[in-house]
Design a protein around this motif. Structure first.
Motif, PDB file in Angstrom:
ATOM      1  N   UNK A 158      32.342  19.411  -9.401  1.00 44.19           N
ATOM      2  CA  UNK A 158      32.141  17.960  -9.043  1.00 44.19           C
ATOM      3  C   UNK A 158      31.905  17.338 -10.685  1.00 44.19           C
ATOM      4  N   UNK A 159      31.483  18.211 -11.947  1.00 48.07           N
ATOM      5  CA  UNK A 159      31.344  17.415 -13.483  1.00 48.07           C
ATOM      6  C   UNK A 159      32.883  17.352 -13.770  1.00 48.07           C
ATOM      7  N   UNK A 160      34.174  17.975 -13.628  1.00 45.47           N
ATOM      8  CA  UNK A 160      34.681  17.342 -14.378  1.00 45.47           C
ATOM      9  C   UNK A 160      35.683  16.290 -13.079  1.00 45.47           C
ATOM     10  N   UNK A 161      35.299  15.859 -11.614  1.00 43.97           N
ATOM     11  CA  UNK A 161      35.888  15.733 -10.990  1.00 43.97           C
ATOM     12  C   UNK A 161      34.876  13.547 -12.132  1.00 43.97           C
ATOM     13  N   UNK A 162      33.839  14.286 -11.926  1.00 44.51           N
ATOM     14  CA  UNK A 162      32.966  12.733 -12.809  1.00 44.51           C
ATOM     15  C   UNK A 162      34.371  12.206 -14.406  1.00 44.51           C
ATOM     16  N   UNK A 163      34.265  13.811 -14.536  1.00 48.43           N
ATOM     17  CA  UNK A 163      35.050  13.544 -16.853  1.00 48.43           C
ATOM     18  C   UNK A 163      36.533  12.923 -15.421  1.00 48.43           C
ATOM     19  N   UNK A 164      37.465  12.868 -15.262  1.00 46.28           N
ATOM     20  CA  UNK A 164      38.760  12.683 -14.643  1.00 46.28           C
ATOM     21  C   UNK A 164      38.449  10.675 -14.364  1.00 46.28           C
ATOM     22  N   UNK A 165      36.447  10.881 -13.213  1.00 50.73           N
ATOM     23  CA  UNK A 165      36.912   9.493 -13.516  1.00 50.73           C
ATOM     24  C   UNK A 165      36.870   8.786 -14.898  1.00 50.73           C
ATOM     25  N   UNK A 166      35.506   9.195 -15.379  1.00 44.08           N
ATOM     26  CA  UNK A 166      35.464   8.471 -16.916  1.00 44.08           C
ATOM     27  C   UNK A 166      36.979   8.276 -17.362  1.00 44.08           C
ATOM     28  N   UNK A 167      37.627   9.446 -17.883  1.00 44.14           N
ATOM     29  CA  UNK A 167      38.884   8.672 -18.565  1.00 44.14           C
ATOM     30  C   UNK A 167      40.432   8.442 -18.222  1.00 44.14           C
ATOM     31  N   UNK A 168      40.244   8.145 -16.328  1.00 42.83           N
ATOM     32  CA  UNK A 168      40.502   6.938 -15.808  1.00 42.83           C
ATOM     33  C   UNK A 168      40.240   5.681 -16.202  1.00 42.83           C
TER      34      UNK A 168
END
Length: 361
Positions: free
Chosen positions: A25-35
């Protein structure tokens, strides 16, 4: 907490490491941040990996924060961060809200911000501050910084969102980038000129990674002055409190992140104390941008071109230790004209702008 049957907002638990099952979930959150930041900037130079960002969220003792995410059908589509200082008398809370472009105008950002606001007011830190990267088209209405330096576009979605919720623009920061490599002859000439201005009373020292024991006391002093000395415009700022224990925790953030820190400092030869320093953070993937963080010269040592000397010296170290690095990024307040002059002389150019906003009770 939910806004309707398909949008759910909840607090994200921070994993102890990226090797835990719950780290997905944390990794997915970071992907959203980066996008989101890539869409705003038009480039991915400000992106980080989840492993690089995790230590920032884990050190709660000095920089506590809470992280919330918005999900649609189980997918993270937005995030919100509430952060605050632990220093006595601190009255401000930092809030950050980001939503993927395709999910905006559905009330998700407002629900996230309202939740953070409720928590901040209940905590006794009622002044709300936000930092947001904004698009900046060449035409259209501007919102000028009250400092007289910099502006943001009134047409930017983030600007409209913050103004609609009562926030006032207090400061604009310039995001700059330096393509690498820099001509070694240019750096050598700049360093020689700056060293001549500094004279024999100052010499450059440096290290890689954590702070050497003999430099801890001086780094504590420099870190303490950093929060007090940087331009803060009309923002309510409480000076940070640093000691050896906090410095050790800060050094510990490097462990497991994959990042490496290059530090150079100007030693005042007559006293043996550090007069200023500059930091560069290298990612594990050396093809990704290097980040320049603190550059500070203590007030009693200014006027000797130490800022230029420090920046150039660390760029020379970077060229030696990571010749494959291609870019350095940094943030500076637009009114910090002296530091921008130094950056521009080295070769930094603007690539984006960040608004610093405040809502007072």
């Amino acid at each position: 907490m939910s806004t309707d049957t398909t949008i759910v907002i909840d607090e994200l638990e921070i994993p102890a490491s990226m090797d835990e099952p719950g780290a997905a979930d944390f990794a997915e959150m970071v992907e959203v941040r980066n996008a989101i930041e890539t869409q705003i900037m038009g480039t991915d130079v400000l992106n980080y990996s989840a492993r690089e960002l995790l230590p920032v969220y884990l050190v709660q003792e000095d920089e506590p924060n809470r992280l919330f995410v918005a999900r649609v059908d189980g997918r993270i589509v937005g995030r919100a961060i509430l952060a605050w200082q632990t220093e006595e008398g601190a009255s401000a809370s930092w809030v950050s809200v980001e939503v993927l472009p395709q999910y905006r105008r559905r009330g998700i950002g407002t629900v996230l911000l309202d939740h953070l606001t409720t928590l901040a007011l209940a905590s006794g830190r009622p002044t709300l501050q936000a930092e947001a990267i904004h698009t900046r088209p060449a035409t259209g209405e501007r919102v000028d910084s009250p400092t007289g330096f910099g502006w943001v576009s009134a047409d930017d979605p983030g600007v409209r969102f913050l103004l609609r919720h009562g926030y006032r623009l207090e400061q604009v920061a310039r995001i700059s980038a330096l393509p690498l490599p820099v001509d070694p002859a240019v750096l050598a000439a700049q360093r020689a000129t700056a060293q001549a201005a500094a004279g024999d009373d100052y010499r450059i020292v440096g290290w890689t990674g954590t702070t050497p024991p003999e430099r801890v006391d001086d780094l504590v002093t420099l870190k303490t002055h950093m929060s007090a000395d940087i331009p803060s415009a009309g923002l309510e700022i409480t000076d940070e409190r640093w000691d050896a224990a906090r410095l050790a925790r800060w050094d510990g953030q490097l462990a497991g992140s994959g990042r490496e820190r290059l530090t150079v400092a100007a030693e005042h030869v007559p006293t043996g104390r550090l007069a200023g320093h500059n930091e560069l953070y290298l990612p594990a993937d050396r093809s990704r941008p290097v980040v320049q963080e603190d550059t500070l010269v203590l007030s009693e040592h200014r006027g000797h071109r130490l800022g230029m000397l420090l920046k150039v010296a660390n760029l020379q170290r970077l060229a030696e230790l990571s010749p494959s690095s291609t870019l350095v990024t940094t943030f500076n307040a637009e009114e910090n004209r002296h530091m921008l002059d130094v950056n521009e002389a080295v070769g930094f150019t603007p690539i984006g702008y960040e608004g610093c906003w405040q809502l007072t009770p």
